[in-house]
Structures are given as structure tokens and as C-alpha cells.
Design an enzyme around this catalytic site. Structure first.
Site, PDB file in Angstrom:
ATOM      1  N   CYS A  73      -1.574  -5.583   2.800  1.00 26.69           N
ATOM      2  CA  CYS A  73      -2.690  -6.513   3.828  1.00 26.69           C
ATOM      3  C   CYS A  73      -3.841  -6.403   3.491  1.00 26.69           C
ATOM      4  CB  CYS A  73      -2.182  -6.299   5.168  1.00 26.69           C
ATOM      5  SG  CYS A  73      -0.322  -6.655   5.816  1.00 26.69           S
ATOM      6  N   ARG A  92       0.840  -1.164  -0.225  1.00 25.99           N
ATOM      7  CA  ARG A  92      -0.027  -0.065  -0.158  1.00 25.99           C
ATOM      8  C   ARG A  92       0.859   1.268  -0.043  1.00 25.99           C
ATOM      9  NH1 ARG A  92      -4.817   1.461   0.637  1.00 25.99           N
ATOM     10  NH2 ARG A  92      -5.424   3.469   1.501  1.00 25.99           N
ATOM     11  N   ASP A 104      -1.696  -1.619  15.043  1.00 25.90           N
ATOM     12  CA  ASP A 104      -0.685  -2.434  14.701  1.00 25.90           C
ATOM     13  C   ASP A 104      -0.149  -3.389  15.866  1.00 25.90           C
ATOM     14  OD1 ASP A 104      -0.857  -1.927  12.119  1.00 25.90           O
ATOM     15  OD2 ASP A 104       1.039  -0.818  11.996  1.00 25.90           O
TER      16      ASP A 104
END
Length: 423
Positions: A116, A92, A305
Site C-alpha cells: 500500500c 511489503r 489500521d
């Protein structure tokens, strides 16, 4: 796809944290803004970093990467303004080269980015921001084209959500555009500050990183510089949680403790023993730890994250917990895998409700994204019996020398290739 085999292990000892992946990628993209040499230190050897370097090379840039020393040198002119799909689909962050290339040479094009699969991650904020600072945006057969147009003397970009990627993209692009650009509701992550520091070393005039309002006063030209990337707070948090979830104790080195205040707050609530130093932290698991409630939020809140990893830790806590995900609201693919290992969890809307269990049990589980895969490795190390985590190539996108680092901490861990990691 390869797999990682782990068996129950108590993690202990010392581990050194690498440079931040989430800084390295936007810093590499920002190096497009000058023909002079930009030298970056503490660059982690990761497949995502390799992909970004490949993207820079396809534009005509000369890039030297000393993997043993973690040094990257970038220089030269941009001769190609179209980014190939084979590279963009992998990651990305590749999208963040669109604005800098178009700002420097007039136009650029790229397919929509990959990365992802963790829910909706639209690029609309990027595109609307680029429009606000004078770019014409068009779409053609799945590709996005940006053409530099006339920018107003003062442009205000309001982000509906404090997107890290959009903040970085607009900051870098605006650095060489005329006039002033104001980014309102900007992301405040440490990686944003790191990018501001690099840009200003290159001659940019960027102010306010680390707050919700960033001001960029455009300059005509940027120059080369040297810069050391900040430590990876997410990698640090992953090993810290791994040590605690396996009832171990250890020292995590080369960190900036202030970047992890939300994690310290949560861990101390659970009973974990945390001793912070200037650039390291010593952690020790208590005999028993307690559940707590967490709201996952943009920085300085608890980081998305680290959400998968903290779920593993809370699954073994005494009592109940809730984790509400407010950044990527469907980032829960790992929950089903943890349930298969014996965790007592259920998802209602964007909240995971957890009742702690005494043990997890090894089985075969599948990694679905970068952080989820790391979480499942930790779960396997904390579980009874043997665990096989499949589809693990994600993990090499964000953790440098991950097998070696876990092994050094005492993990029983083995990587079985099924397609060599792209590093």
C-alpha cells in the site's frame, strides 16, 4: 480497476471473523525455516496470502492450500534464493523471507518490496537488524542481497521504532542462528505473540513476545508443526465500526476481545454500547454518539489500521474530534475522499481535526490503500444516496469474503470487476 457500489444500509446481524492476515504472512515466511511439514489452520483466502504462497513456491517449497477449509501445508527444500520482482512488488510483507532464506541456505536476494502507498515505510530497520545478527548486506541494481556471516555470541538489536515487520523478521531469522539475540523496543502486537508460538512449536527458543524485549536463543534446526492462526483484530474492528457508523447492532464472532482494548476504550467514550463475551462482542449504536480525541500509536495503542475507519465514525459524531497519526504520519489520503462526501475535516501536520456532521452524501470516491478502501465502503453505507468506490482491488488484500460478509449484515453492496481480484 474494479469498483464497489453501495447504498445506505443499516448493518445488523452476525459476522464471523477470519484468521489474521497480519499473522498469516509472517507465519508463512517462518515456514521457510524447516524442510518438514508446517500446517497452518484458519488461513484467510486473500490476495496477499496468495502472493506469499507464490513466493514460497518459487523458492522450491511444496505448498498445498485448501481454500475451502483455510488450511495450508508447507514442506520441502529451498532450491531458489532469489525472489522475483513481479511477486515482491505486490506486497511489503514479502521482504520478510529474505532473512529466513539467507539464514537457512547462506544467502538470498530480493528487490525492494511494494504494498500500500501510505507514506514512508523504510526497510532500514530490517537491514540494520540483519547486520546486527551477522549478515552482510549489499545492494545491486535495485536489489538487496543478504549473506550469512559470523554472528556474535550475544547480539542486541535496538529498533528506533517498534516496527512490527522488523521485529518479526529478526525473530524468525535469529531462531536458527547461533547464540542469543535480544530485540529491544520490539513491537508488542498480538501477531508477534502468534509468531513466537509458531516458532516455539517448531522447536525455537523465543521469549518475551508481547513485551518490548524479545530474547531468541538460537537452535540448530527447526521441525514441522501444526498451528491455528489468531483471529483478525483489524477485520473485527472494521465490521464493528461499520455496524456503529450505520446506526446498527450486531454480533462479531471469533475474536479475542483483549486484542482490541484500545478500540473498546474509544468506542465507549463516544457512547457506543459494547458487550464483550469470551470470543465475541455485541455492539449497538446509540441514537447519538460523541466526538473524542485519539492518538494512533503502536500496540497496545489505537491501531493505525483502524484509523481510516474510525474517521468515518467520528465524522458523524455530535461534536468535535481529533485523530493524531503517530505510526504512518501521512496516512490521510482518504480524508479528501470523505470531505467530498460531506465530512468536515482538515489535516494539520499529522492530526485530523473533525467537526461532526449530520449526514454524509454518496458520490464517486477512490480507494487509495487497503484500510482506506474499507473505510470508504463504510462511509458509503452510512451516506445518503449511492456511493461508488473505485480502485477497490486493495480491499481483497486484507478482507476475506468482504462482499459476502457485508451483504450478510444487510449491506446493499455490489462488486463490479475491472480486473478480477487476485484470489
Amino acid at each position: 480497476m474494479g469498483s464497489i457500489i453501495v447504498e445506505r444500509s443499516k448493518l445488523s446481524g452476525e459476522v464471523e471473523i477470519s484468521g489474521a492476515k497480519n499473522s498469516a504472512l509472517p507465519l508463512l515466511a517462518a515456514a521457510l525455516l524447516t524442510e518438514e511439514e508446517v500446517t497452518l489452520y484458519k488461513v484467510p483466502v486473500l490476495s496477499d496470502v496468495e502472493t506469499m504462497i507464490d513466493i514460497l513456491r518459487t523458492t522450491g517449497k511444496d505448498v498445498f492450500f485448501d481454500k475451502h477449509k483455510g488450511i495450508v501445508k508447507i514442506s520441502g527444500k529451498i532450491s531458489i534464493t532469489h525472489i522475483q520482482y513481479e511477486l515482491v512488488r505486490k506486497m511489503r510483507a514479502s521482504f520478510n523471507v529474505l532473512g529466513p532464506i539467507a539464514a537457512l541456505v547462506g544467502e538470498a536476494s530480493t528487490p525492494l518490496p511494494g504494498g500500500c502507498a501510505i507514506g514512508a515505510r523504510p526497510v532500514d530497520f530490517h537491514l540494520e537488524g540483519l547486520k546486527k545478527i551477522g549478515f552482510e548486506i549489499s545492494f545491486d541494481h535495485g536489489e538487496i542481497r543478504a549473506k550469512r556471516g559470523k554472528k556474535e555470541e550475544e547480539s542486541v538489536v535496538y529498533l528506533p521504532f517498534p516496527s512490527v515487520g522488523a521485529t518479526e523478521h529478526i525473530m524468525s531469522t535469529a531462531a536458527i542462528l547461533p547464540g542469543k539475540t535480544i530485540i529491544e523496543n520490539a513491537a508488542m502486537e498480538p501477531e508477534i505473540i502468534d509468531l513466537q508460538n509458531l516458532l516455539n512449536k517448531m522447536g525455537a527458543k523465543v521469549y518475551g513476545a508481547g513485551t518490548s524485549k524479545i530474547i531468541v536463543e538460537g537452535v540448530e534446526k527447526l521441525h514441522g508443526c501444526e498451528h491455528t492462526i489468531i483471529p483478525d483484530r483489524i477485520e473485527a474492528g472494521t465490521y464493528i465500526i461499520g455496524i456503529l457508523a450505520t446506526k446498527g447492532e450486531g454480533i462479531v464472532k471469533n475474536i479475542i476481545p483483549e486484542h482490541l482494548e484500545a478500540l473498546w476504550f474509544v468506542l465507549e467514550k463516544t457512547g457506543a454500547i459494547i458487550k464483550k463475551g469470551e470470543n465475541e462482542v455485541e455492539v449497538k449504536s446509540p441514537d447519538k454518539w460523541y466526538g473524542c480525541d485519539i492518538n494512533v500509536l503502536p500496540y497496545p495503542g489505537f491501531p493505525t489500521d483502524l484509523q481510516p475507519q474510525i474517521l468515518v465514525y467520528l465524522s458523524l459524531a455530535d461534536g468535535s474530534s481529533t485523530v493524531t497519526e503517530n505510526v504512518f504520519k501521512t496516512r490521510f489520503a482518504h480524508v479528501a475522499e470523505l470531505v467530498r462526501m460531506g465530512a468536515n475535516m482538515k489535516i494539520i501536520e499529522n492530526t485530523v481535526f473533525i467537526n461532526g456532521v449530520e449526514k454524509l452524501y454518496g458520490t464517486t470516491v477512490m480507494g487509495t490503500d487497503l484500510r482506506a478502501t474499507a473505510a470508504l465502503v463504510i462511509a458509503g453505507l452510512a451516506a445518503e444516496d449511492r456511493t461508488e468506490v473505485t480502485s477497490v482491488e486493495h480491499i481483497f488484500r486484507g478482507y476475506e469474503n468482504v462482499i459476502e460478509k457485508f451483504s450478510k449484515l444487510g449491506a446493499s453492496i455490489k462488486y463490479i470487476p475491472g480486473g478480477v481480484p487476485e484470489i
